[in-house]
Design an enzyme around this catalytic site. Structure first.
Site, PDB file in Angstrom:
ATOM      1  N   HIS A  38      -3.736 -41.601   1.645  1.00 16.20           N
ATOM      2  CA  HIS A  38      -4.098 -42.422   0.484  1.00 16.20           C
ATOM      3  C   HIS A  38      -5.296 -41.825  -0.245  1.00 16.20           C
ATOM      4  CE1 HIS A  38      -6.361 -45.722  -1.498  1.00 16.20           C
ATOM      5  NE2 HIS A  38      -5.157 -46.113  -1.863  1.00 16.20           N
ATOM      6  N   TYR A  77      12.727 -33.669 -15.249  1.00 17.38           N
ATOM      7  CA  TYR A  77      11.267 -33.635 -15.375  1.00 17.38           C
ATOM      8  C   TYR A  77      10.624 -33.720 -14.001  1.00 17.38           C
ATOM      9  CZ  TYR A  77      11.233 -38.706 -14.525  1.00 17.38           C
ATOM     10  OH  TYR A  77      11.372 -39.943 -13.956  1.00 17.38           O
ATOM     11  N   GLY A  81      -8.377  -7.276   4.472  1.00 13.96           N
ATOM     12  CA  GLY A  81      -9.238  -7.391   5.636  1.00 13.96           C
ATOM     13  C   GLY A  81      -8.657  -8.098   6.834  1.00 13.96           C
ATOM     14  N   SER A  84      14.358 -41.417  -9.913  1.00 16.93           N
ATOM     15  CA  SER A  84      13.108 -40.680  -9.725  1.00 16.93           C
ATOM     16  C   SER A  84      12.926 -40.518  -8.227  1.00 16.93           C
ATOM     17  CB  SER A  84      11.934 -41.440 -10.328  1.00 16.93           C
ATOM     18  OG  SER A  84      10.732 -40.713 -10.161  1.00 16.93           O
ATOM     19  N   MET A 101      -5.918  -7.190   8.698  1.00 20.71           N
ATOM     20  CA  MET A 101      -5.338  -6.335   9.736  1.00 20.71           C
ATOM     21  C   MET A 101      -6.209  -5.104   9.949  1.00 20.71           C
ATOM     22  SD  MET A 101      -1.298  -6.834   8.906  1.00 20.71           S
ATOM     23  CE  MET A 101      -1.531  -6.687   7.143  1.00 20.71           C
ATOM     24  N   GLY A 110      11.126 -40.225  -5.041  1.00 25.05           N
ATOM     25  CA  GLY A 110       9.808 -40.506  -4.459  1.00 25.05           C
ATOM     26  C   GLY A 110       9.677 -39.732  -3.160  1.00 25.05           C
ATOM     27  N   THR A 111       9.265 -38.484  -3.281  1.00 29.03           N
ATOM     28  CA  THR A 111       9.322 -37.582  -2.121  1.00 29.03           C
ATOM     29  C   THR A 111       8.267 -37.875  -1.064  1.00 29.03           C
ATOM     30  OG1 THR A 111       8.059 -35.968  -3.416  1.00 29.03           O
ATOM     31  CG2 THR A 111      10.449 -35.697  -3.335  1.00 29.03           C
ATOM     32  N   ASN A 112       7.239 -38.668  -1.397  1.00 29.17           N
ATOM     33  CA  ASN A 112       6.284 -39.040  -0.353  1.00 29.17           C
ATOM     34  C   ASN A 112       6.992 -39.862   0.726  1.00 29.17           C
ATOM     35  OD1 ASN A 112       4.410 -37.831  -1.986  1.00 29.17           O
ATOM     36  ND2 ASN A 112       3.402 -39.702  -2.614  1.00 29.17           N
ATOM     37  N   ASP A 113       7.621 -40.970   0.311  1.00 32.72           N
ATOM     38  CA  ASP A 113       8.316 -41.816   1.275  1.00 32.72           C
ATOM     39  C   ASP A 113       9.623 -41.193   1.743  1.00 32.72           C
ATOM     40  OD1 ASP A 113       6.472 -43.774   1.612  1.00 32.72           O
ATOM     41  OD2 ASP A 113       7.449 -45.275   0.363  1.00 32.72           O
ATOM     42  N   ARG A 127       6.755 -48.549 -12.108  1.00 32.09           N
ATOM     43  CA  ARG A 127       7.348 -49.024 -10.854  1.00 32.09           C
ATOM     44  C   ARG A 127       6.910 -50.461 -10.622  1.00 32.09           C
ATOM     45  NH1 ARG A 127       5.858 -45.906  -5.427  1.00 32.09           N
ATOM     46  NH2 ARG A 127       3.923 -47.128  -5.596  1.00 32.09           N
ATOM     47  N   LYS A 171       0.833  -1.205   0.000  1.00 28.15           N
ATOM     48  CA  LYS A 171       0.000   0.000   0.000  1.00 28.15           C
ATOM     49  C   LYS A 171       0.865   1.251   0.000  1.00 28.15           C
ATOM     50  CE  LYS A 171      -3.692  -0.430   2.276  1.00 28.15           C
ATOM     51  NZ  LYS A 171      -4.568  -0.663   3.452  1.00 28.15           N
ATOM     52  N   CYS A 215       8.631 -37.894  -8.672  1.00 32.62           N
ATOM     53  CA  CYS A 215       7.303 -38.473  -8.896  1.00 32.62           C
ATOM     54  C   CYS A 215       6.439 -38.471  -7.647  1.00 32.62           C
ATOM     55  CB  CYS A 215       7.423 -39.900  -9.433  1.00 32.62           C
ATOM     56  SG  CYS A 215       8.269 -41.025  -8.300  1.00 32.62           S
ATOM     57  N   ARG A 246      -3.766   2.965   8.552  1.00 39.34           N
ATOM     58  CA  ARG A 246      -4.091   1.716   7.852  1.00 39.34           C
ATOM     59  C   ARG A 246      -2.846   0.847   7.708  1.00 39.34           C
ATOM     60  NH1 ARG A 246      -6.886   3.392   2.378  1.00 39.34           N
ATOM     61  NH2 ARG A 246      -8.134   1.521   2.624  1.00 39.34           N
ATOM     62  N   ARG A 280      -3.907  -1.633  -5.973  1.00 36.86           N
ATOM     63  CA  ARG A 280      -3.131  -2.875  -5.862  1.00 36.86           C
ATOM     64  C   ARG A 280      -3.578  -3.795  -6.980  1.00 36.86           C
ATOM     65  NH1 ARG A 280      -6.057  -4.682  -0.212  1.00 36.86           N
ATOM     66  NH2 ARG A 280      -8.172  -4.784  -1.014  1.00 36.86           N
ATOM     67  N   GLU A 298      13.991 -42.954  -2.390  1.00 36.66           N
ATOM     68  CA  GLU A 298      12.965 -42.661  -1.389  1.00 36.66           C
ATOM     69  C   GLU A 298      13.426 -42.975   0.026  1.00 36.66           C
ATOM     70  OE1 GLU A 298       9.578 -45.294  -2.180  1.00 36.66           O
ATOM     71  OE2 GLU A 298      10.925 -46.516  -3.388  1.00 36.66           O
ATOM     72  N   ARG A 345       2.065 -46.946 -10.736  1.00 31.67           N
ATOM     73  CA  ARG A 345       2.144 -47.760  -9.520  1.00 31.67           C
ATOM     74  C   ARG A 345       1.417 -49.080  -9.775  1.00 31.67           C
ATOM     75  NH1 ARG A 345       0.282 -42.096  -7.189  1.00 31.67           N
ATOM     76  NH2 ARG A 345      -0.845 -42.398  -9.138  1.00 31.67           N
TER      77      ARG A 345
END
Length: 895
Positions: free
Chosen positions: A469, A865, A106, A778, A108, A780-783, A631, A28, A845, A97, A353, A759, A575
């Protein structure tokens, strides 16, 4: 000495680059200074920097140097407008302000009309020759200051106002005269004394200091903290404070206040869209106590409204505003959200803005502005928030429809769906087969629910987080999903659901919104998505400017086909365990797992081979020569083991093992911690015939498709859960032996590659050794996130919000990559792997492959990728393009 206050308006100079830096003076403050510098009518004022907010948060006081700077800046404003702060004859009033670097609408606090007391109100009445206006401003000020600074519930003031109107028989507060308002001021002061335990302050300098402190404190209000968490804004930025000479929209019928967008924020149409109120102040619009009127005659007539538009009531001012809007849009090269006030026919701009907009509007504006020459293709690609595309890819609730919200869970997969409650997968499939629209409600889902999840219009679970899941599978399928709705209690015995005290039977209708997490009673109409021409144009430009490729996580023909429609450039993760949950297949898988001999196991695998081969052939056909990473089987065994009597009955056959034998074998295979148990490559090493069957199915399908189409598929076989180079070497040898056998038998030599999913932390730490046996990694960022942090993604929902609230995590690590921990392992593995093998291909992945911030990290690391669920492919394409563009721009012209 570091400057703490910057002046704007009234002839102030704006040569200091810090005054354009939003991290210093907030959005602002920067825009007020910018508007004033290009000659727009901005009331003069000054901005207190964000650093002072951080300093105040640490100390709780406004330090002496800041108070001196405020006094000097205030004197300049007084000189500029010809009025003095606290003067009893012609007082200067102020607005106070907030203004953070990133817009937080809205969230603050604001205080208007500051500087009024029992003496200055009479001076304002005399100077304005409008006694009603003066007392109206004073009662507004007491209410706002009492609420924001002194902590008095604003409802107390509203109740007193309603009583005052009722006593006079008025419907609107504008009907109250000066005498009514004087009496109301006395009532308001009594409320402050009673509720706050102190009189309303008469010292105007005390008012200003306390208002500034209140705005600083509002940075850490609960609503502001929640907003920042939801919008990934850092807690340590702080807000600036803008103190500005008041202009008054409540000085009569020739005065007004309003908000206008330079283009329609809902559709993107190139036409000003806004609302105004005559004889009003800005809080009247925000509070909703009066119905605003349309800005243009066109919009008024379209809506069938009777109240005159500003264009009709104040044509000269409207024409002036229109000119300013065009100037602002061309100056900022973006759609602007502008606040304005008209004081007795004089127009003032109070804020501009970049305006919030729907995804459809954002796309249309970006493409239109390229055609208009305002921006170029690169600017257009950078202009659209990738996650906003979710609005375009899924059904949404009709915004005009009424709804009864029963509870809220986590917005796990976007889109809205209405359907009849079903409590298990089999019922969902059966009811959907007869044409019913169903919503699958489960405590949590498991892979065995896959058929019901596919049949359902949406999914609701009482447990689980954003990467449970249910959430992961739902996003892949494009199904709306709400997870972790703890107010939902499922009673399987009674076949009923209780939602926040409302008892519903199976078959009753509910609606879920996977974008907001809301669960609603009954049927709420939805709208189907519309992909406009602007969508295609923007995606074309994004593809032109991105470096990384974008693949999809998919294993069904429907998912693969959807991903191709959305622009996927291959499969990054198929999978295979998800392919085995149909009733006929899971029977064979269970027989394989519970086999007491190699012959029994081979018989079960022989039954699975044709189905697997057909699955892979269909994927190869859809992907038409694009790379497909498959996989090999990676099931935690508990997901496949039989549990119920019916499961064991299904496995009995003449001459086969007895029920007792099967139950004993199942008990022997049950694990205490199956996610870290006998799964992944461990299963392939223990039972090599399983991976041999899958490899045979893959290579035979590739040969079949090559023979039929003349276009050779590009299979990439991924070995899961590798921790050592020796594991990968052993499994790779067996896979390549099958490849040689199949291709020799077919007289073909098809390209293929073998790699692994990184992973486990050990795999990342020893990536150079593993790379000697891999064509690709590849991530496997989940595990990898689970094993690095030691947190189960399915159980984190019960405490992760506490970690976020206390700043232990700045973002859910299962939604955005933990750069300091998991990210460091990825960076290390990429460097070690490519150091050992220059041709090593790198991708990601995990679910993070569809998260824009995580995609930006992948660009930094240099991955080849990313792979995302089908409905996140467009998001990933746009995010990858933005990451490439920002990297090139930060590197400078030489890049």
């Amino acid at each position: 000495m570091v400057q703490t206050v910057y002046n704007f308006g009234g002839g102030a100079e704006h040569g200091d680059p810090r005054q354009k830096d939003k991290t210093v003076v907030g959005g602002k403050g920067a825009n007020l200074a910018e508007m004033a510098s290009i000659g727009l009518p901005v009331p003069p004022g000054f901005t207190i920097t964000t650093e002072e907010c951080r300093r105040f948060s640490a100390s709780g006081v406004l330090h002496a140097e800041l108070r001196e700077a405020i006094a000097a800046a205030l004197e300049r404003v007084e000189t500029s407008v010809g009025r003095r702060f606290g003067d009893t004859a012609n007082p200067l009033l102020l607005s106070v302000r907030s203004g953070a670097a990133q817009s937080m609408p809205g969230m603050m606090d604001t205080v208007l009309n500051l500087g009024l007391n029992d003496d200055t109100v009479r001076g304002l009445a005399g100077a304005s020759a409008n006694e009603r206006f003066a007392w109206d401003s004073y009662r507004r000020f007491i209410q706002m200051y009492g609420d924001v600074v002194m902590g008095v519930d604003h409802g107390c003031f509203e109740e007193a106002l309603e009583i005052a109107k009722e006593e006079r028989g008025f419907l609107n507060d504008t009907e109250l005269d000066a005498g009514d308002l004087r009496a109301l001021v006395d009532t308001y002061k009594d409320i402050v004394r009673r509720e706050a335990g102190a009189p309303f302050p008469q010292d105007v300098h005390e008012q200003l200091a306390e208002a500034i402190a209140a705005v600083f404190r509002s940075w850490n209000s609960e609503r502001a903290r929640i907003y920042r968490r939801l919008n990934a804004i850092a807690d340590d930025c702080g807000t600036a404070v803008n103190v500005q000479a008041m202009v008054f929209g409540n000085r009569g019928e020739n005065s007004a206040t309003g908000v206008v967008f330079t283009r329609d924020p809902a559709t993107g149409e190139r036409t000003a869209y806004g609302e105004w109120l005559p004889n009003a102040q800005g809080e009247d619009v925000v509070a909703g106590i009066r119905t605003p009127q349309y800005l243009t005659r066109r919009h008024r007539e379209r809506a069938g409204a009777k109240a005159p538009s500003m264009e009709e009531a104040l044509p000269r001012v409207h024409a002036e505003l229109t000119r300013y809007l065009d100037l602002l849009e061309r100056h900022y090269r973006d759609m602007q959200d502008v606040e304005f006030t008209v004081e007795e026919g004089d127009l003032y701009l109070l804020q501009t803005r970049s305006g919030k907009r729907t995804a459809a509007a954002a796309l249309r504006m970006a493409v239109d502005m390229v055609a208009e020459g305002l921006i170029n293709e690169e600017d257009a690609v950078l202009r659209v928030e990738p996650m906003a595309l979710d609005q375009l890819l899924h059904p949404t609730l009709d915004p005009d429809a009424s709804r009864e919200v029963l509870c809220r869970g986590l917005p796990a997969s976007p889109g809205a769906a209405t359907g009849r409650i079903v409590l298990d997968a089999a019922t969902a499939e059966a009811w959907a087969a007869r044409g019913e629209h169903v919503l699958l409600c489960r405590t949590e889902t498991s892979p065995e629910d896959i058929g019901g999840m596919h049949a359902a219009r949406g999914i609701l679970t009482t447990r689980g987080g954003m990467t449970s899941h249910a959430a992961v599978v739902a996003r892949g399928m494009g199904r709306p999903c709400v997870c972790g709705a703890s107010d939902v209690v499922i009673d399987m015995a009674a076949r009923s659901v209780t939602i926040a005290g409302h008892r519903l039977a199976e078959g009753d209708a509910i609606t879920i919104d996977g974008s907001s997490g809301e669960v609603m009673a009954g049927t709420v109409p939805t709208r189907e998505p519309e992909l406009t021409g602007a969508f295609g144009d923007l995606m074309l430009w994004a593809d032109r400017h991105r470096r990384m490729r974008v693949r999809t996580n998919a294993e069904t023909p429907d998912d693969c086909a959807a991903a191709r429609r959305f622009g996927a450039e291959g499969v990054g993760l198929c999978r295979t365990e998800h392919m085995f949950f149909q009733p006929d297949r899971i029977r064979a898988v269970r027989r394989m797992i519970l086999a007491g001999s190699a012959a029994e196991r081979d018989a079960a695998l022989d039954a699975l081979l044709p189905a697997q081969r057909a699955d892979f052939a269909r994927i190869f056909e859809i992907m038409a020569g694009l790379p497909c990473t498959i996989r090999l089987l990676d099931p935690p065994l508990h997901e496949f083991l039989p549990h119920s009597d019916a499961d064991f009955d299904d496995l009995l056959e003449p001459g086969g093992p007895s029920r007792e034998t099967l139950m004993r074998r199942a008990a022997e295979l049950r694990e205490v911690n199956p996610m870290l148990g006998h799964r992944g490559c461990r299963l392939g090493i223990t039972y090599p015939e399983i991976y041999a069957m899958q490899a045979r199915a893959i290579f035979e399908a590739a040969c079949d498709v090559a023979d039929a189409t003349g276009s050779a598929p590009v299979p990439e076989l991924m070995i899961p859960l590798v921790a050592t180079a020796a594991e990968l070497a052993i499994v790779r040898d067996k896979v390549e032996a099958v490849a040689r056998e199949v291709m020799a038998g077919r007289g073909r030599a098809l390209p293929y590659s073998v790699g692994t999913m990184i992973e486990l932390p050990r795999a990342a730490l020893t990536a150079d050794a593993i790379a000697a046996h891999a064509d690709f990694f590849s991530f496997g960022t989940n595990d990898l996130t689970q094993t690095t942090l030691g947190i189960s993604r399915d159980d984190a929902g019960s405490f992760i919000h506490t970690y976020l609230d206390q700043g232990i995590f700045t973002r859910d690590p299962f939604v955005g990559i933990d750069r300091d921990g998991v990210g460091r392992l990825i960076r290390m593995a990429a460097e070690l792997g490519r150091g050992a093998s220059a041709t090593l291909k790198l991708g990601i992945c995990g679910e993070h492959g569809g998260d824009p911030d995580s995609i930006a990290f992948c660009e930094e690391v240099g991955l080849d990728y990313v792979s995302a669920s089908p409905y996140r492919v467009p998001i990933a394409r746009l995010a990858a393009a933005q990451a490439s563009l920002r990297a090139r721009r930060s590197a400078g012209p030489a890049a």
